[in-house]
Write a protein that holds these residues in place. Structure first.
Motif, PDB file in Angstrom:
ATOM      1  N   LYS A   1      -0.765   0.370   6.655  1.00 29.98           N
ATOM      2  CA  LYS A   1       0.534  -0.244   6.649  1.00 29.98           C
ATOM      3  C   LYS A   1       0.653  -1.496   6.795  1.00 29.98           C
TER       4      LYS A   1
ATOM      5  N   GLU B   1       1.504  10.272  -9.569  1.00 24.63           N
ATOM      6  CA  GLU B   1       2.643   9.252  -9.428  1.00 24.63           C
ATOM      7  C   GLU B   1       2.435   8.013 -10.049  1.00 24.63           C
TER       8      GLU B   1
ATOM      9  N   ILE C   1      -1.138  10.673  -5.682  1.00 19.62           N
ATOM     10  CA  ILE C   1      -1.368   9.340  -5.715  1.00 19.62           C
ATOM     11  C   ILE C   1      -1.451   9.139  -7.473  1.00 19.62           C
TER      12      ILE C   1
ATOM     13  N   ASN D   1       3.541   6.066  -2.962  1.00 17.84           N
ATOM     14  CA  ASN D   1       2.499   5.611  -2.497  1.00 17.84           C
ATOM     15  C   ASN D   1       2.253   4.126  -2.779  1.00 17.84           C
TER      16      ASN D   1
ATOM     17  N   THR E   1      10.100   8.208  -1.927  1.00 16.90           N
ATOM     18  CA  THR E   1       8.993   7.333  -1.591  1.00 16.90           C
ATOM     19  C   THR E   1       8.260   7.581  -2.503  1.00 16.90           C
TER      20      THR E   1
ATOM     21  N   PHE F   1       7.268   3.362   1.461  1.00 14.28           N
ATOM     22  CA  PHE F   1       6.129   3.596   1.049  1.00 14.28           C
ATOM     23  C   PHE F   1       5.478   4.817   1.824  1.00 14.28           C
ATOM     24  N   VAL F   2       4.419   5.440   1.189  1.00 11.55           N
ATOM     25  CA  VAL F   2       3.581   6.261   1.997  1.00 11.55           C
ATOM     26  C   VAL F   2       2.296   5.853   1.780  1.00 11.55           C
ATOM     27  N   TYR F   3       1.196   6.041   2.745  1.00 12.48           N
ATOM     28  CA  TYR F   3       0.065   5.273   2.833  1.00 12.48           C
ATOM     29  C   TYR F   3      -1.147   6.340   2.695  1.00 12.48           C
TER      30      TYR F   3
ATOM     31  N   ASN G   1      -3.582   9.697   1.520  1.00 11.94           N
ATOM     32  CA  ASN G   1      -4.556  10.221   0.447  1.00 11.94           C
ATOM     33  C   ASN G   1      -3.700  11.074  -0.290  1.00 11.94           C
ATOM     34  N   GLY G   2      -2.512  11.681   0.025  1.00 10.85           N
ATOM     35  CA  GLY G   2      -1.932  12.496  -0.740  1.00 10.85           C
ATOM     36  C   GLY G   2      -2.147  14.057  -0.237  1.00 10.85           C
TER      37      GLY G   2
END
Length: 690
Positions: free
Chosen positions: A510, A643, A640, A568, A566, A376-378, A380-381
């Motif tokens: 995370k 996606e 985000i 979000n 990955t 995952f990425v956490y 804000n983009g």
């Protein structure tokens, strides 16, 4: 129920006027609702990074910088003049440069080549000056525009605040753009499905009013997240449009035998139960989001729950009123049925049902394992690739390298311990430099002998501030490992310590959402399972329905793993609940109609009839929801939201395929088990034995 029907029919004009008035107020209040673009604001209050931010706000004059401005081809003196001009811009809370570290007298009287290179390189390289700036929250858009006017096109600005400014500029326009594309497509789909040109407009007006009122009620919340603003209206439209379709479909059936008002009464009585059940499963999926410790779940979940409830109310009160009012117009705009029932498709699908079921089971196992291992990425983009923001960020990184600042807060008053900590921190990989009072000024020099402005940059009454300049990206395995190492190192010297910075906040996000993910999915599955148990009064059929939709979700989420990408964490959480809550309705409809037909026909023929009669309704609903997802992905520049749109579009298609091809096979193969585990059948057997 009879009183509600009579009230709606008798006071239909009053109902319409009331809803329109609420919509006008809703539109006004929606325009003044504050939008929050900062994901870290939704962290629990007691997390380490949140506490650090509060301490910075309360005890230091400068907060953590959220933007960078690079001025090219300038001398030290020219750079200082730029600093003054930037600081004077409304919305700029602070501007930090090398003079805040070594003092302006030292900077202006010492030749550049004699300045400490380890400090200088973070601020001034090859006649290029890099300022770190703190921009006031809520003023990013206007402040960044003013900065652009000052620095022109030859210089650069980047950072979270600049990304936020871009999002603020584009978010509202992108929602409008999405609706401009989506509404005509939905109208075409509905015109093909219905037999009147006016009915689709009534569907959209009914749900549209609910959306406007819902967005207006957010004024009582104070603010909503940018994510809620971007996706909530489109999700509400796509998910709840079925309610209107259910009602008018029943109305059209009854009006062939009864007058309009009587037909509407009967339609409301018949459809309100199925509409309520459909709304309930969707609400449970969204309700699960409310249990997240990360506040974005509560923000989005509450908004969508309100939206579904308002869509339900509008569908059973406003829609009947406006339909009866426009009844003559509906009749005048009748057209022939353009999409006929798929006669014979049930027989064809059942020919391959066993093979499809085997494939689905085989695919589901690796898909489940794959989706569990997606990274995952956490954040804000990032900014849109074609924007000036992205180009400026690349320009700054090319000259000054990748820079990611962390700020460590430790208790003040222990200069020897602080110095040892700084030396230890400087040995950590990826930390380029450590700047604090003891490293920039010297542990031996009393703070009383130095300018107050310089001291305040490092010390408050209670805390010492240590700046860590790293070459790490904002997040990732190596970044989070470094954050943990910094915290562990600080723990060797102090009992109290706090770490601030974008990476520190993402590290906390995370840790928080890793637990939220399991909890949200569990609550959603259990909640919907309970609804299914109450609906079918059977043990086996709810499990078959859950497997059908859950396997579609697993396959959807596994795409990222197999493609080595990955995504979000918000997309994962939302799609797990939305796809389950929204598309389980397809499985419920298919199962209900099958069990009804099964009372008169053998399992095979009952399923053939069920597919022939109901597949088109599921296809129309799925097409609308899937189209909404793909258009959301197409129109949004925020990674985000884009996606999430792709996940929703693809997930809906997968759910449709599973319901159309796999669920029929499951219901037939487990037909005997379903019959034996149905509640009334168990009771009948029990009393017969007695």
């Amino acid at each position: 129920m009879n009183k509600l029907c009579e009230f709606v029919i008798r006071y239909k004009k009053g109902v319409i006027i009331t809803f329109l008035i609420f919509a006008v107020f809703g539109a006004f209040f929606a325009s003044i609702v504050s939008i929050n673009y900062n994901m870290t604001d939704y962290l629990p209050e007691k997390t380490n990074s949140t506490t650090a931010i509060k301490i910075m706000e309360n005890e230091f004059k400068d907060e953590i910088p959220n933007a960078k401005v690079m001025i090219t081809n300038v001398t030290i003196i020219e750079a200082l003049k730029y600093k003054e001009k930037i600081a004077s811009i409304d919305g700029v809370k602070s501007v930090n440069w090398i003079d805040d570290v070594i003092g302006i007298d030292t900077l202006t009287t010492t030749p550049v080549e004699f300045l400490d290179e380890s400090i200088l390189k973070n601020y001034y390289r090859d006649n290029n000056a890099l300022f770190t700036i703190t921009i006031e929250r809520g003023k990013e858009k206007s402040t960044v525009n003013s900065i652009y006017e000052l620095i022109g096109k030859d210089n650069a600005a980047a950072g979270n605040a600049v990304n936020t400014a871009l999002s603020q500029k584009m978010s509202y326009s992108e929602v409008i753009k999405a609706f401009e594309i989506l509404l005509p497509i939905i109208l075409i789909i509905l015109i093909l499905y219905t037999t009147s040109y006016i009915e689709p407009l009534l569907f959209l007006i009914s749900i549209g009013i609910a959306i406007i009122i819902n967005m207006g009620t957010n004024v009582f919340l104070g603010e909503i997240s940018f994510l809620t603003q971007s996706i909530s209206p489109i999700l509400q439209l796509a998910v709840s449009l079925d309610y209107s379709i259910f009602l008018l479909h029943s109305f059209n059936e009854y009006k062939e035998e009864f007058d309009a008002e009587e037909a509407m009464k009967l339609a409301m009585k018949k459809s309100i139960t199925s509409i309520a059940a459909s709304a309930a499963t969707t609400i449970i999926g969204f309700f699960a989001l409310m249990f997240m410790r990360f506040g974005i779940g509560k923000d989005l979940g509450l908004n969508l729950i309100k939206g579904i409830l308002l869509s339900f109310i509008s569908s059973v009160i406003f829609l009947p009123s406006i339909t009866l009012t426009c009844y003559k117009l509906i009749n005048r705009t009748r057209h022939r049925e353009m999409i006929h029932k798929f006669k014979g498709i049930g027989k064809n699908l059942l020919k391959i049902n066993t093979a499809v079921l085997i494939i689905a089971v085989i695919v589901s196992v690796p898909s489940y394992l794959a989706k569990s291992n997606v990274e995952f990425v956490y954040g804000n983009g990032s900014a849109a690739k074609a924007s000036r923001t992205m180009k400026d960020a690349v320009h700054i990184e090319k000259i000054f390298g990748k820079e990611n600042i962390l700020v460590l807060l430790v208790p003040r008053g222990h200069t020897d311990r602080e110095l040892k900590l700084c030396y230890k921190l400087s040995d950590i990989p990826h930390i380029d430099s450590v700047i604090s009072y003891v490293t920039a000024v010297g542990a031996q020099i009393p703070a009383e002998y130095l300018p107050k402005e310089l001291v305040e940059n490092f010390y408050s009454n209670n805390y010492a501030r240590i700046f860590l300049y790293t070459d790490l990206p904002e997040e990732g395995i190596e970044t989070f490992k470094t954050v943990q190492t910094v915290l562990n190192t600080a723990a060797e010297y102090y009992n109290t310590y706090y770490l601030a910075g974008e990476s520190a906040s993402l590290y906390d996000i995370k840790n928080v959402v890793s637990k939220d993910t399991k909890l949200v999915n569990l609550i959603a599955v259990i909640g919907i399972l309970i609804v299914l148990l109450l609906t079918f009064k059977s043990i086996v059929s709810p499990l078959l329905l859950l497997f059908t939709i859950e396997s579609a979700i697993w396959i959807n989420l596994s795409f990222a793993y197999f493609y080595g990408k990955t995504f979000n964490f918000i997309g994962y959480l939302v799609i797990s609940t939305v796809q389950l809550g929204a598309t389980v309705d397809y499985a419920i409809l298919m199962t209900e109609r099958y069990l009804t037909c099964r009372k008169e026909l053998e399992s095979k023929y009952a399923m053939e009839k069920t597919i022939d009669d109901n597949l088109i309704a599921i296809l129309v609903s799925g097409a609308i929801l899937s189209t909404a997802g793909f258009i959301l992905a197409l129109t949004s520049s925020n990674p985000i939201v884009s996606e999430l749109g792709n996940l929703l579009g693809r997930g809906t298609l997968l759910s449709f395929i599973m319901v159309a091809c796999v669920l029929p096979a499951l219901l037939i193969h487990f037909d005997t088990a379903i019959q034996r585990t149905t509640l009334y059948r168990i009771f009948n057997v029990y009393y017969r034995k007695k």
